[in-house]
Design an enzyme around this catalytic site. Structure first.
Site, PDB file in Angstrom:
ATOM      1  N   GLN A 186      -8.090  -0.377   2.920  1.00 17.79           N
ATOM      2  CA  GLN A 186      -8.977  -0.914   3.961  1.00 17.79           C
ATOM      3  C   GLN A 186     -10.311  -1.416   3.399  1.00 17.79           C
ATOM      4  O   GLN A 186     -11.093  -2.021   4.139  1.00 17.79           O
ATOM      5  CB  GLN A 186      -9.262   0.153   5.045  1.00 17.79           C
ATOM      6  N   ASN A 245      -8.354   4.003   7.967  1.00 17.58           N
ATOM      7  CA  ASN A 245      -7.799   2.901   8.759  1.00 17.58           C
ATOM      8  C   ASN A 245      -7.959   3.103  10.258  1.00 17.58           C
ATOM      9  O   ASN A 245      -7.913   2.155  11.016  1.00 17.58           O
ATOM     10  CB  ASN A 245      -6.333   2.696   8.405  1.00 17.58           C
ATOM     11  N   CYS A 293      -0.069   2.938  13.423  1.00 15.32           N
ATOM     12  CA  CYS A 293       0.967   3.830  12.890  1.00 15.32           C
ATOM     13  C   CYS A 293       1.412   4.845  13.928  1.00 15.32           C
ATOM     14  O   CYS A 293       2.548   5.286  13.920  1.00 15.32           O
ATOM     15  CB  CYS A 293       0.452   4.588  11.679  1.00 15.32           C
ATOM     16  N   SER A 319      -3.352  -3.209  -0.789  1.00 13.93           N
ATOM     17  CA  SER A 319      -2.252  -3.925  -0.148  1.00 13.93           C
ATOM     18  C   SER A 319      -2.654  -5.366   0.150  1.00 13.93           C
ATOM     19  O   SER A 319      -3.787  -5.617   0.571  1.00 13.93           O
ATOM     20  CB  SER A 319      -1.894  -3.213   1.159  1.00 13.93           C
ATOM     21  N   GLY A 345       0.812  -1.214   0.000  1.00 14.10           N
ATOM     22  CA  GLY A 345       0.000   0.000   0.000  1.00 14.10           C
ATOM     23  C   GLY A 345       0.844   1.263   0.000  1.00 14.10           C
ATOM     24  O   GLY A 345       0.549   2.230  -0.708  1.00 14.10           O
ATOM     25  N   THR A 403      12.489  -7.491 -10.340  1.00 12.38           N
ATOM     26  CA  THR A 403      11.975  -8.842 -10.561  1.00 12.38           C
ATOM     27  C   THR A 403      10.708  -9.054  -9.746  1.00 12.38           C
ATOM     28  O   THR A 403      10.642  -8.661  -8.575  1.00 12.38           O
ATOM     29  CB  THR A 403      13.046  -9.871 -10.139  1.00 12.38           C
ATOM     30  N   HIS A 443      -1.538  -7.560   2.546  1.00 17.10           N
ATOM     31  CA  HIS A 443      -1.654  -8.080   3.918  1.00 17.10           C
ATOM     32  C   HIS A 443      -2.864  -7.551   4.691  1.00 17.10           C
ATOM     33  O   HIS A 443      -3.113  -7.992   5.805  1.00 17.10           O
ATOM     34  CB  HIS A 443      -0.347  -7.837   4.692  1.00 17.10           C
TER      35      HIS A 443
HETATM   36  C1  LIG Z   1      -1.906  -0.401   5.897  1.00 15.41           C
HETATM   37  C2  LIG Z   1      -2.276   0.778   5.084  1.00 15.41           C
HETATM   38  C3  LIG Z   1      -1.399   1.316   4.149  1.00 15.41           C
HETATM   39  C4  LIG Z   1       0.007   0.801   3.961  1.00 15.41           C
HETATM   40  O1  LIG Z   1       0.025  -0.444   3.324  1.00 15.41           O
HETATM   41  P1  LIG Z   1       1.355  -1.358   3.438  1.00 15.41           P
HETATM   42  O2  LIG Z   1       1.086  -2.493   2.508  1.00 15.41           O
HETATM   43  O3  LIG Z   1       1.446  -1.780   4.862  1.00 15.41           O
HETATM   44  O4  LIG Z   1       2.496  -0.525   2.994  1.00 15.41           O
HETATM   45  C5  LIG Z   1      -1.826   2.388   3.393  1.00 15.41           C
HETATM   46  N1  LIG Z   1      -3.050   2.895   3.546  1.00 15.41           N
HETATM   47  C6  LIG Z   1      -3.935   2.407   4.441  1.00 15.41           C
HETATM   48  C7  LIG Z   1      -5.284   3.001   4.549  1.00 15.41           C
HETATM   49  C8  LIG Z   1      -3.575   1.330   5.246  1.00 15.41           C
HETATM   50  O5  LIG Z   1      -4.440   0.857   6.130  1.00 15.41           O
END
Ligand SMILES: *Cc1c(COP(=O)(O)O)cnc(C)c1O
Length: 388
Positions: free
Chosen positions: A179, A151, A325, A199, A71, A237, A201
């Protein structure tokens, strides 16, 4: 002790089916997708299959997807990529006061380079008013970025309306949907988007992988220079296992989206009611209905979020203060400041975010446990005694 994870906005576990799909690409199918032999072609085939899956999850075409490291990279690419590609047209950027740091920090960086940034405020429920965006637009405006689901406090923004304002004026419009994928339906056309970040994860896929949707014809200056991967838009890559996992996670997210959203929303509402009914001097932050299906963000007066978090952790309950964060810093979160929450109140803020493994028993346990902890902490608090 049973451990209850209620921090799905911070990260999610990789789903079993996602992991199974990824595993061969670490070992047997280890090829580099740029290689012309069969090892490489196997990897290429898997990457392209994943590209089709994520594209179909958001109503895009596969050639509009660029895989990234997550993300943060997608957000940075959107902000800086558009700024550098269009600076001859103007140097004004509009964003909101409650964006993720992955948007705000690149904006601050550009500000130092001479770009002008306008941060649109939000109302006390955390919503951006499209009329404020319209008022901020100037003839030098080249880019607008407003996140879809926040978030921290979980508010959902009127993306479609803001997108319409941008489109009418030829301004590139981006939304951070990290999110919201897998929590609500996403369609880049109906949302009037040119760019969108996702993102892995946060959607039961692996960490360190994500993608950015780039509408056909939208120019972005790349900041990863090197090989010709992703048609020159992002060198390096491919993270083949990660991309395969992200594809599978996006596919899974779509399969039971409606059913899971209904289940989680019911649990969320039960938990909100349970907390508000059982704890005095406590309120829900964000919007009551325009909010992520899994987000519970509350302020509890006369206690500190950190103490609550540690006591909850001792009971096996994992949640977050404000946002993961900002947990490490003493500054109150910029999102809570933006909705007008005083520093004092911000310190008693807790965020619970629910997910696939959350059960009704988990919710009941939190509803029983949290009031006991709050009472215990308040009994020790001189501030609380003086107020009563
Ligand atoms: C977690 C998050 C990100 C960052 O994503 P990563 O894959 O951890 O770098 C960006 N924006 C929002 C709203 C998020 O919740």
């Amino acid at each position: 002790m049973k451990r209850i994870y209620m921090d799905y906005a911070a990260t999610t576990p990789v789903r079993k089916g996602v992991l199974d799909e990824m595993l061969p690409f670490f070992s047997e199918n280890f090829g580099n997708q740029s290689s012309l032999h069969s090892f490489g072609q196997e990897a290429k085939y898997a990457v392209e299959a994943a590209r089709e899956k994520v594209a179909s999850a958001i109503g895009a075409t596969p050639d509009e997807i660029v895989f990234t490291s997550g993300g943060t990279e997608s957000d940075n690419f959107a902000v800086k990529g558009v700024a550098y590609a269009r600076e001859d047209k103007g140097r004004h950027i509009i964003t909101s006061a409650i964006e993720h740091h992955a948007i705000l920090e690149p904006c601050r960086f550009l500000e130092k380079k001479g770009f002008e940034i306008t941060c649109i405020p939000v109302d006390s429920k955390g919503i951006v008013d499209p009329a404020d965006v319209l008022k901020a637009v100037k003839k030098e405006t080249i880019f607008i970025s407003v996140m879809h689901g926040n978030n921290e406090i979980g508010t959902i923004q009127p993306i479609k309306e803001i997108g319409a304002i941008a489109r009418e004026r030829g301004i590139i419009f981006h939304s951070d949907a990290v999110q919201t994928l897998g929590r609500m339906p996403l369609n880049v056309d109906t949302m009037n988007l040119d760019l969108m970040s996702v993102s892995g994860h946060k959607v039961y896929g692996p960490k360190g992988v994500g993608f950015i949707y780039i509408r056909k014809g939208t120019r972005l200056t790349p900041f990863m220079h090197g090989g010709e991967q992703e048609r020159g838009r992002r060198a390096s890559t491919h993270n083949v296992p990660g991309i395969v996992g992200l594809g599978k996670a996006a596919e899974f997210a779509m399969i039971d989206l409606d059913k899971e959203t209904i289940r989680i929303t019911a649990l969320r509402d039960k938990m909100i009611r349970g907390i508000l009914d059982n704890i005095e001097d406590c309120r829900l932050n964000g919007h009551p209905t325009k909010r992520l299906s899994n987000n519970i963000h509350i302020s509890i007066d006369y206690v500190e979020g950190e103490s609550l978090l540690l006591y909850l952790d001792m009971e096996g309950i994992a949640c977050s203060t404000g946002s993961a964060c900002s947990s490490a810093s003493l500054e109150p979160s910029h999102v809570l400041s933006a909705i007008g929450i005083s520093a004092d109140t911000a310190y008693g803020a807790l965020r619970f975010t629910l997910g696939r493994q959350t059960t009704e028993d988990d919710v009941n346990f939190v509803i029983e446990t949290l009031p006991v902890i709050v009472r215990k902490l308040r009994e020790m608090s001189p501030v609380y005694k003086n107020k009563k």
